[in-house]
Structure formats: structure tokens, C-alpha cells
Design a protein around this motif. Sequence first.
Motif, mmCIF file in Angstrom:
data_model
loop_
_atom_site.group_PDB
_atom_site.id
_atom_site.type_symbol
_atom_site.label_atom_id
_atom_site.label_comp_id
_atom_site.label_asym_id
_atom_site.label_seq_id
_atom_site.Cartn_x
_atom_site.Cartn_y
_atom_site.Cartn_z
ATOM 1 N N GLY A 24 0.797 -1.218 0.000
ATOM 2 C CA GLY A 24 0.000 0.000 0.000
ATOM 3 C C GLY A 24 0.829 1.267 0.000
ATOM 4 N N THR A 25 2.127 1.143 0.284
ATOM 5 C CA THR A 25 3.023 2.297 0.290
ATOM 6 C C THR A 25 3.897 2.300 -0.958
ATOM 7 N N LEU A 26 4.626 1.217 -1.179
ATOM 8 C CA LEU A 26 5.470 1.100 -2.367
ATOM 9 C C LEU A 26 4.816 0.265 -3.466
ATOM 10 N N VAL A 27 4.045 -0.732 -3.062
ATOM 11 C CA VAL A 27 3.362 -1.579 -4.043
ATOM 12 C C VAL A 27 1.860 -1.538 -3.782
ATOM 13 N N ASP A 28 1.093 -1.537 -4.854
ATOM 14 C CA ASP A 28 -0.360 -1.375 -4.752
ATOM 15 C C ASP A 28 -1.007 -2.731 -4.482
ATOM 16 N N THR A 29 -0.812 -3.231 -3.249
ATOM 17 C CA THR A 29 -1.234 -4.598 -2.931
ATOM 18 C C THR A 29 -2.244 -4.709 -1.795
ATOM 19 N N GLU A 30 -2.626 -3.579 -1.172
ATOM 20 C CA GLU A 30 -3.601 -3.697 -0.086
ATOM 21 C C GLU A 30 -4.890 -4.335 -0.587
ATOM 22 N N GLY A 31 -5.290 -3.992 -1.799
ATOM 23 C CA GLY A 31 -6.487 -4.604 -2.372
ATOM 24 C C GLY A 31 -6.299 -6.080 -2.653
ATOM 25 N N PHE A 32 -5.059 -6.470 -2.975
ATOM 26 C CA PHE A 32 -4.766 -7.880 -3.213
ATOM 27 C C PHE A 32 -5.051 -8.715 -1.966
ATOM 28 N N TRP A 33 -4.584 -8.195 -0.805
ATOM 29 C CA TRP A 33 -4.792 -8.935 0.435
ATOM 30 C C TRP A 33 -6.282 -9.146 0.690
ATOM 31 N N TRP A 34 -7.082 -8.108 0.495
ATOM 32 C CA TRP A 34 -8.516 -8.236 0.739
ATOM 33 C C TRP A 34 -9.151 -9.215 -0.248
ATOM 34 N N ASP A 35 -8.721 -9.163 -1.505
ATOM 35 C CA ASP A 35 -9.249 -10.097 -2.497
ATOM 36 C C ASP A 35 -8.931 -11.538 -2.108
ATOM 37 N N VAL A 36 -7.704 -11.775 -1.647
ATOM 38 C CA VAL A 36 -7.315 -13.126 -1.244
ATOM 39 C C VAL A 36 -8.108 -13.568 -0.021
ATOM 40 N N GLU A 37 -8.249 -12.675 0.955
ATOM 41 C CA GLU A 37 -9.038 -12.998 2.149
ATOM 42 C C GLU A 37 -10.476 -13.333 1.772
ATOM 43 N N ALA A 53 14.825 8.872 15.986
ATOM 44 C CA ALA A 53 14.318 10.241 15.945
ATOM 45 C C ALA A 53 14.802 11.006 14.723
ATOM 46 N N ARG A 54 15.807 10.465 14.039
ATOM 47 C CA ARG A 54 16.326 11.110 12.830
ATOM 48 C C ARG A 54 16.041 10.272 11.590
ATOM 49 N N CYS A 55 14.979 9.453 11.719
ATOM 50 C CA CYS A 55 14.515 8.652 10.586
ATOM 51 C C CYS A 55 13.176 9.177 10.091
ATOM 52 N N ALA A 56 12.986 9.144 8.790
ATOM 53 C CA ALA A 56 11.692 9.445 8.189
ATOM 54 C C ALA A 56 11.052 8.131 7.768
ATOM 55 N N VAL A 57 9.824 7.923 8.209
ATOM 56 C CA VAL A 57 9.080 6.709 7.872
ATOM 57 C C VAL A 57 7.938 7.077 6.936
ATOM 58 N N VAL A 58 7.730 6.255 5.910
ATOM 59 C CA VAL A 58 6.602 6.451 5.002
ATOM 60 C C VAL A 58 5.664 5.259 5.164
ATOM 61 N N GLU A 59 4.416 5.536 5.527
ATOM 62 C CA GLU A 59 3.425 4.512 5.827
ATOM 63 C C GLU A 59 2.084 4.859 5.188
ATOM 64 N N ASP A 60 1.223 3.846 5.037
ATOM 65 C CA ASP A 60 -0.091 4.100 4.430
ATOM 66 C C ASP A 60 -1.263 3.777 5.347
ATOM 67 N N THR A 61 -1.022 3.172 6.509
ATOM 68 C CA THR A 61 -2.121 2.796 7.393
ATOM 69 C C THR A 61 -1.900 3.319 8.807
ATOM 70 N N ALA A 62 -2.992 3.404 9.551
ATOM 71 C CA ALA A 62 -2.914 3.859 10.940
ATOM 72 C C ALA A 62 -2.072 2.908 11.783
ATOM 73 N N SER A 75 -3.919 4.740 2.115
ATOM 74 C CA SER A 75 -4.296 3.895 0.986
ATOM 75 C C SER A 75 -5.764 3.491 1.031
ATOM 76 N N VAL A 76 -6.246 3.051 2.185
ATOM 77 C CA VAL A 76 -7.624 2.571 2.302
ATOM 78 C C VAL A 76 -8.434 3.453 3.247
ATOM 79 N N ALA A 77 -7.926 3.672 4.449
ATOM 80 C CA ALA A 77 -8.630 4.476 5.452
ATOM 81 C C ALA A 77 -7.909 5.810 5.645
ATOM 82 N N PRO A 78 -8.655 6.884 5.926
ATOM 83 C CA PRO A 78 -8.022 8.195 6.109
ATOM 84 C C PRO A 78 -7.141 8.250 7.355
#
Length: 233
Positions: free
Chosen positions: A27-40, A174-183, A201-204
Amino acid sequence: MTSTVPALGTRTAEGSALQAVLLDMDGTLVDTEGFWWDVETEVFASLGHTLDDSWRHVVVGGPMTRSAGFLIEATGADITLAELSVLLNDGFEQRIGRDLPLMPGAARLLAELSAHEIPTALVSASHRRIIDRVLKSLGPQHFALTVAGDEVPRTKPHPDPYLAAAAGLGVDPARCAVVEDTATGVAAAESAGCHVVAVPSVAPITPAVRRTVVPSLEEVDLTFLRGLMTQMR
């Protein structure tokens, strides 16, 4: 946890407070969050159960133990957590073998970080077998370190994965930048003391102290990430 090069904590641009960039995968680098839900959905359909679409927001971004456990409890399916985990990983691995789209801006960002020798780690709740497959598309050369969800005592939303990544790179969280798509991922990164860029990606996700929210990874580059360090001290 796999490291491809020695710790790179000293290889930062002169005058920059940014020591490393830690990136989520699904969901951040690869568009796969929807894949997981489809598989589930497919796996539970084979077990005779229909998943409620509202549950997608509950399971997104979580470790498999949490998401799979929730779905078993919600449906009453006659399957163990271990059995379900195997089915989900098998189904997902088959799915990404057919198609693995990168998120807009992902390839450009990874190339930029590599070109400037910014220590970069891939930090995911997915299992090692999945990460190693996805790395073939992302390019393993872009990452000094990768941390899988089944390689830490506690995965997201706990801080362990990001603390392990920072320690492996020899840098200060504290000197790292993290990129994330979910809470869930944001909570893990913030608990570790990192600066966070959220690309929902999915939820605000709402902005907060040490958390910047952007609509797309295309808005994130090295200048942007370095700016976070100076703006949020």
C-alpha cells in the motif's frame, strides 16, 4: 531480518539531520492492499463465508495474526490461525506472481534515495517469503536492510520493526523518516520515535505532531524528507 550492506548511519548528506528513510511495503510502495482483501475474500468464500466489506478497514495494515484472527472470530470459520495464515500467504504469493503494480512515485523515490546514498530500509508486517518475492519488483539494491513481520517479537502497531530497522542501520530513530499508508503502521513508527509521512491507501489518516499526511507518494522526495527533520525538531 536481512541486511545486504553494512550499517550506513554515517553516509548522510552533510548538514542534513536525516539519517535514514524507512519504508512500508504493502500500500506504500506496491499497490497490494487490495490484493490482500481479495485473497481474504476468496479464501473465506471457499470456507463458506462472505466477508463484510466494512471489515476491510479493520484488517488493513495489520499483522496477519491480528487480521486473520479477527476474520476467524467475525465469521466463525472452522479453521485455525496457522492454517489460515498458510492459505492467505499462498494466495497472495500467487496473486503477486501475476501482477505487482508499484505505487505512483515509488520507483522514482527509491532511485533518488539510492542515488544520494541515503540509508533505506523496507519495514513490513508481511512475512519474509512475501517480502522476498516483492523485492524482485522493487529492486533489492535499493535497500540496506529489510525487516519482515515474522522476524520481530512484536510487529506493527508495536514499535519493534522500526526500532530493529534503525538499530540495524546504526541510526537514531528520531532522525529517521518513515513512510506509511495505514494507521497501524503510523502507530508503530510514532511509537519508535520516528518522523512519519502518511500516504493513506484505504482508510483516512489525520495529520499530527511529527506526522505529515500527503495524498500521493509523488509528493515525496528527498528534499521533502529532509525538510521534515528541520521543521519538526
